[in-house]
Design a protein around this motif. Structure first.
Motif, PDB file in Angstrom:
ATOM      1  N   TRP A 165      -3.035 -24.428 -11.682  1.00 14.70           N
ATOM      2  CA  TRP A 165      -4.063 -25.461 -11.729  1.00 14.70           C
ATOM      3  C   TRP A 165      -4.566 -25.547 -13.161  1.00 14.70           C
ATOM      4  O   TRP A 165      -4.650 -24.532 -13.851  1.00 14.70           O
ATOM      5  CB  TRP A 165      -5.249 -25.089 -10.848  1.00 14.70           C
ATOM      6  CG  TRP A 165      -5.031 -25.155  -9.377  1.00 14.70           C
ATOM      7  CD1 TRP A 165      -4.274 -24.327  -8.605  1.00 14.70           C
ATOM      8  CD2 TRP A 165      -5.623 -26.107  -8.489  1.00 14.70           C
ATOM      9  NE1 TRP A 165      -4.360 -24.702  -7.290  1.00 14.70           N
ATOM     10  CE2 TRP A 165      -5.181 -25.782  -7.187  1.00 14.70           C
ATOM     11  CE3 TRP A 165      -6.484 -27.188  -8.668  1.00 14.70           C
ATOM     12  CZ2 TRP A 165      -5.567 -26.526  -6.068  1.00 14.70           C
ATOM     13  CZ3 TRP A 165      -6.882 -27.918  -7.554  1.00 14.70           C
ATOM     14  CH2 TRP A 165      -6.415 -27.585  -6.274  1.00 14.70           C
ATOM     15  N   LEU A 166      -4.913 -26.746 -13.600  1.00 17.83           N
ATOM     16  CA  LEU A 166      -5.620 -26.882 -14.871  1.00 17.83           C
ATOM     17  C   LEU A 166      -7.074 -27.183 -14.583  1.00 17.83           C
ATOM     18  O   LEU A 166      -7.395 -27.992 -13.705  1.00 17.83           O
ATOM     19  CB  LEU A 166      -5.008 -27.983 -15.728  1.00 17.83           C
ATOM     20  CG  LEU A 166      -3.593 -27.746 -16.232  1.00 17.83           C
ATOM     21  CD1 LEU A 166      -3.244 -28.749 -17.329  1.00 17.83           C
ATOM     22  CD2 LEU A 166      -3.386 -26.317 -16.748  1.00 17.83           C
ATOM     23  N   LEU A 167      -7.954 -26.520 -15.338  1.00 19.17           N
ATOM     24  CA  LEU A 167      -9.397 -26.695 -15.205  1.00 19.17           C
ATOM     25  C   LEU A 167      -9.923 -27.443 -16.409  1.00 19.17           C
ATOM     26  O   LEU A 167      -9.359 -27.343 -17.503  1.00 19.17           O
ATOM     27  CB  LEU A 167     -10.095 -25.341 -15.104  1.00 19.17           C
ATOM     28  CG  LEU A 167     -10.087 -24.619 -13.764  1.00 19.17           C
ATOM     29  CD1 LEU A 167      -8.681 -24.332 -13.264  1.00 19.17           C
ATOM     30  CD2 LEU A 167     -10.882 -23.324 -13.865  1.00 19.17           C
ATOM     31  N   GLY A 168     -11.025 -28.157 -16.226  1.00 16.57           N
ATOM     32  CA  GLY A 168     -11.596 -28.844 -17.367  1.00 16.57           C
ATOM     33  C   GLY A 168     -12.991 -29.355 -17.110  1.00 16.57           C
ATOM     34  O   GLY A 168     -13.455 -29.426 -15.963  1.00 16.57           O
ATOM     35  N   SER A 169     -13.675 -29.708 -18.191  1.00 15.20           N
ATOM     36  CA  SER A 169     -14.987 -30.346 -18.123  1.00 15.20           C
ATOM     37  C   SER A 169     -15.011 -31.597 -18.995  1.00 15.20           C
ATOM     38  O   SER A 169     -16.072 -32.123 -19.301  1.00 15.20           O
ATOM     39  CB  SER A 169     -16.084 -29.370 -18.575  1.00 15.20           C
ATOM     40  OG  SER A 169     -15.829 -28.901 -19.899  1.00 15.20           O
ATOM     41  N   SER A 170     -13.817 -32.037 -19.411  1.00 16.52           N
ATOM     42  CA  SER A 170     -13.689 -33.264 -20.206  1.00 16.52           C
ATOM     43  C   SER A 170     -12.339 -33.884 -19.870  1.00 16.52           C
ATOM     44  O   SER A 170     -11.705 -33.519 -18.875  1.00 16.52           O
ATOM     45  CB  SER A 170     -13.790 -32.944 -21.704  1.00 16.52           C
ATOM     46  OG  SER A 170     -12.719 -32.111 -22.106  1.00 16.52           O
ATOM     47  N   GLY A 171     -11.878 -34.788 -20.710  1.00 16.76           N
ATOM     48  CA  GLY A 171     -10.658 -35.509 -20.402  1.00 16.76           C
ATOM     49  C   GLY A 171      -9.367 -34.827 -20.807  1.00 16.76           C
ATOM     50  O   GLY A 171      -8.294 -35.187 -20.303  1.00 16.76           O
ATOM     51  N   PHE A 172      -9.420 -33.832 -21.706  1.00 12.82           N
ATOM     52  CA  PHE A 172      -8.180 -33.244 -22.230  1.00 12.82           C
ATOM     53  C   PHE A 172      -7.321 -32.653 -21.121  1.00 12.82           C
ATOM     54  O   PHE A 172      -6.137 -33.013 -20.961  1.00 12.82           O
ATOM     55  CB  PHE A 172      -8.512 -32.166 -23.273  1.00 12.82           C
ATOM     56  CG  PHE A 172      -7.286 -31.508 -23.864  1.00 12.82           C
ATOM     57  CD1 PHE A 172      -6.706 -32.003 -25.017  1.00 12.82           C
ATOM     58  CD2 PHE A 172      -6.716 -30.394 -23.272  1.00 12.82           C
ATOM     59  CE1 PHE A 172      -5.577 -31.403 -25.567  1.00 12.82           C
ATOM     60  CE2 PHE A 172      -5.585 -29.791 -23.796  1.00 12.82           C
ATOM     61  CZ  PHE A 172      -5.020 -30.304 -24.950  1.00 12.82           C
ATOM     62  N   SER A 173      -7.885 -31.718 -20.351  1.00 10.87           N
ATOM     63  CA  SER A 173      -7.105 -31.072 -19.304  1.00 10.87           C
ATOM     64  C   SER A 173      -6.802 -32.028 -18.160  1.00 10.87           C
ATOM     65  O   SER A 173      -5.778 -31.880 -17.482  1.00 10.87           O
ATOM     66  CB  SER A 173      -7.839 -29.838 -18.775  1.00 10.87           C
ATOM     67  OG  SER A 173      -7.860 -28.819 -19.761  1.00 10.87           O
ATOM     68  N   ALA A 174      -7.676 -33.013 -17.937  1.00  6.70           N
ATOM     69  CA  ALA A 174      -7.417 -34.016 -16.902  1.00  6.70           C
ATOM     70  C   ALA A 174      -6.136 -34.770 -17.215  1.00  6.70           C
ATOM     71  O   ALA A 174      -5.260 -34.944 -16.351  1.00  6.70           O
ATOM     72  CB  ALA A 174      -8.596 -34.984 -16.802  1.00  6.70           C
ATOM     73  N   GLN A 175      -6.002 -35.206 -18.443  1.00  9.45           N
ATOM     74  CA  GLN A 175      -4.815 -35.962 -18.839  1.00  9.45           C
ATOM     75  C   GLN A 175      -3.570 -35.080 -18.844  1.00  9.45           C
ATOM     76  O   GLN A 175      -2.483 -35.506 -18.410  1.00  9.45           O
ATOM     77  CB  GLN A 175      -5.023 -36.582 -20.214  1.00  9.45           C
ATOM     78  CG  GLN A 175      -3.946 -37.564 -20.622  1.00  9.45           C
ATOM     79  CD  GLN A 175      -4.341 -38.369 -21.842  1.00  9.45           C
ATOM     80  OE1 GLN A 175      -5.238 -37.992 -22.596  1.00  9.45           O
ATOM     81  NE2 GLN A 175      -3.695 -39.509 -22.039  1.00  9.45           N
ATOM     82  N   LEU A 176      -3.712 -33.836 -19.312  1.00 11.53           N
ATOM     83  CA  LEU A 176      -2.575 -32.932 -19.347  1.00 11.53           C
ATOM     84  C   LEU A 176      -2.107 -32.593 -17.934  1.00 11.53           C
ATOM     85  O   LEU A 176      -0.897 -32.606 -17.651  1.00 11.53           O
ATOM     86  CB  LEU A 176      -2.944 -31.653 -20.112  1.00 11.53           C
ATOM     87  CG  LEU A 176      -1.836 -30.617 -20.273  1.00 11.53           C
ATOM     88  CD1 LEU A 176      -0.642 -31.198 -21.020  1.00 11.53           C
ATOM     89  CD2 LEU A 176      -2.374 -29.363 -20.991  1.00 11.53           C
ATOM     90  N   ALA A 177      -3.064 -32.301 -17.038  1.00  9.30           N
ATOM     91  CA  ALA A 177      -2.700 -32.005 -15.652  1.00  9.30           C
ATOM     92  C   ALA A 177      -1.983 -33.181 -15.019  1.00  9.30           C
ATOM     93  O   ALA A 177      -0.978 -33.017 -14.312  1.00  9.30           O
ATOM     94  CB  ALA A 177      -3.943 -31.647 -14.846  1.00  9.30           C
ATOM     95  N   GLY A 178      -2.471 -34.380 -15.272  1.00  7.79           N
ATOM     96  CA  GLY A 178      -1.831 -35.566 -14.718  1.00  7.79           C
ATOM     97  C   GLY A 178      -0.416 -35.751 -15.228  1.00  7.79           C
ATOM     98  O   GLY A 178       0.515 -36.020 -14.463  1.00  7.79           O
ATOM     99  N   SER A 179      -0.238 -35.592 -16.526  1.00  6.85           N
ATOM    100  CA  SER A 179       1.085 -35.825 -17.118  1.00  6.85           C
ATOM    101  C   SER A 179       2.099 -34.795 -16.636  1.00  6.85           C
ATOM    102  O   SER A 179       3.304 -35.084 -16.592  1.00  6.85           O
ATOM    103  CB  SER A 179       0.992 -35.799 -18.645  1.00  6.85           C
ATOM    104  OG  SER A 179       0.657 -34.503 -19.124  1.00  6.85           O
ATOM    105  N   LEU A 180       1.629 -33.595 -16.272  1.00  8.02           N
ATOM    106  CA  LEU A 180       2.524 -32.540 -15.808  1.00  8.02           C
ATOM    107  C   LEU A 180       2.658 -32.512 -14.287  1.00  8.02           C
ATOM    108  O   LEU A 180       3.428 -31.701 -13.751  1.00  8.02           O
ATOM    109  CB  LEU A 180       2.022 -31.166 -16.296  1.00  8.02           C
ATOM    110  CG  LEU A 180       2.012 -30.959 -17.809  1.00  8.02           C
ATOM    111  CD1 LEU A 180       1.378 -29.615 -18.155  1.00  8.02           C
ATOM    112  CD2 LEU A 180       3.426 -31.035 -18.376  1.00  8.02           C
ATOM    113  N   GLY A 181       1.908 -33.363 -13.605  1.00  5.01           N
ATOM    114  CA  GLY A 181       1.959 -33.380 -12.149  1.00  5.01           C
ATOM    115  C   GLY A 181       1.376 -32.141 -11.506  1.00  5.01           C
ATOM    116  O   GLY A 181       1.846 -31.681 -10.461  1.00  5.01           O
ATOM    117  N   LEU A 182       0.321 -31.578 -12.122  1.00  6.75           N
ATOM    118  CA  LEU A 182      -0.330 -30.379 -11.619  1.00  6.75           C
ATOM    119  C   LEU A 182      -1.648 -30.725 -10.939  1.00  6.75           C
ATOM    120  O   LEU A 182      -2.269 -31.744 -11.257  1.00  6.75           O
ATOM    121  CB  LEU A 182      -0.597 -29.408 -12.765  1.00  6.75           C
ATOM    122  CG  LEU A 182       0.608 -28.807 -13.472  1.00  6.75           C
ATOM    123  CD1 LEU A 182       0.159 -27.954 -14.651  1.00  6.75           C
ATOM    124  CD2 LEU A 182       1.445 -27.983 -12.498  1.00  6.75           C
TER     125      LEU A 182
END
Length: 378
Positions: free
Chosen positions: A211-228
């Motif tokens: 899982w990727l965790l975040g409090s901003s957009g960086f990890s949100a976008q990375l998780a999405g692009s990796l399908g996580l």
């Protein structure tokens, strides 16, 4: 021989019940699956040993009442938070639970060598087959000086900037998939998939989902692009929740892990029989945050200390803003607040963190929330 068979059967059942190891099931009248995030807080007058015992009690309660997963978060140099070593805590909790998913929310990847994390969570997977989640963050989980002590470097931005590369390396170790010719091709995270390919190997290839965790957009976008799957820290970054989830969904690309987005949000929530008592309890967490934000971290104060504290104008503004994002009150009020939050954000799962001075209040809150939704009594 029978013990080995029972263990294997239990592993298979755990994996089967968890489906893909990510998606949960909404029970009772809950709008989405409910889970627990525990900071293993230490209140004034209490010990870390007591906090760990409470963590076991909460995990068992969550399991009995049908919460989907229980996570702990990596924090450092904070006297009121006893979760600096998630893998150690999770090993202890694995020995005291049977079905609930256990995981990190999260391990701060830049603080650690990817191989070490792969070894730790491979060990946890061996202890609790099919029940382990590996949530990863890129923040230090502490202040800059402590982060420098952890990482043995003062170039702190380097770790965050290198997060995608560190994540790729960790994934390779977990999957034992470095290509031929790579410097790490003959290095294996053990326990791990290499044991299945060794002569006589019977090790399961199953490994903890990332899982990727975040409090901003960086990890949100990375998780999405990796399908996580993605976990957002709504409990301390509420203004960014909807934009981050929108970005995650817009960035999502199907993967072997997920065919469609799956996002949970961390939610600060506490229920008590009386609204006034709930307010007393959450005020202790608010005072803790005031002290943390002003460089005075300490143990979680008692309700009496929090009520007697005289907030200045700036602190009062912070407290009012903080408490506005904590769902608290009677069980019915908390249920309504959680329902509204799930509807407004479209979150696939709510992960509840109950921050208060004493373990009894936190345990009672989870029971009351479970009752409000008609979750099984176990």
């Amino acid at each position: 021989m029978s013990g080995e068979s029972d263990q294997t059967r239990g592993s298979e059942e755990a994996i089967r019940e968890s489906g893909d190891g990510i998606r949960g099931a909404a029970l009772g009248s809950a709008p989405v699956p409910l889970s627990v995030l525990d900071l293993v807080t230490v209140g004034a007058g209490h010990t870390a040993s007591g906090a760990v015992r409470t963590a076991v009690d909460i995990a068992r309660t969550a399991e009995r009442r049908g919460f989907h997963r229980y996570w702990v978060a990596e924090h450092h140099s904070m006297p009121g938070v006893a979760s600096s070593s998630p893998a150690v805590l999770l090993a202890h909790l694995a020995a005291h639970t049977e079905r609930i998913r256990l995981g990190s929310g999260g391990v701060m990847l830049p603080n650690h060598a990817p191989l070490v994390i792969a070894e730790q969570f491979g060990t946890l997977e061996a202890m609790a087959p099919g029940r382990v989640d590996l949530g990863l963050g890129r923040a230090p989980g502490t202040d800059g000086a402590t982060a420098a002590a952890l990482r043995r470097t003062e170039r702190l931005n380097e770790g965050a900037d290198d997060f995608p590369q560190q994540l790729a390396e960790l994934t390779r170790f977990l999957d034992d998939s470095f290509p031929d010719g790579h410097p790490y091709a003959k290095i294996h995270a053990v326990p791990g998939p290499v044991q299945a390919t060794s002569p006589g190997g019977v090790q399961s290839a199953h490994r903890p989902p990332l899982w990727l965790l975040g409090s901003s957009g960086f990890s949100a976008q990375l998780a999405g692009s990796l399908g996580l799957p993605f976990a957002f820290a709504h409990h301390f970054s509420a203004a960014n929740t909807v934009p981050a989830l929108d970005l995650y969904r817009a960035s999502f690309r199907p993967s072997e892990v997920l065919s469609e987005p799956y996002a949970l949000i961390g939610v600060a929530a506490l229920a008590a029989e009386e609204e006034q008592e709930a307010r007393r309890q959450v005020l202790t967490g608010a005072l803790s945050m005031v002290r943390l934000r002003t460089g005075r971290p300490g143990l979680v104060p008692s309700p009496e200390e929090a009520e007697a504290y005289r907030f200045n104008e700036l602190e009062r503004g912070f407290v009012d803003s903080w408490l506005a994002n904590v769902v608290h009150g009677t069980p019915d009020a908390v249920r309504q607040g959680l329902d509204e939050l799930a509807k407004r954000t479209g979150a696939d799962e709510l992960m509840i963190t109950a921050n208060a001075h004493g373990g009894a209040a936190r345990l009672r809150s989870y029971e009351l929330i479970a009752d409000a939704y008609g979750l099984p009594r176990g």
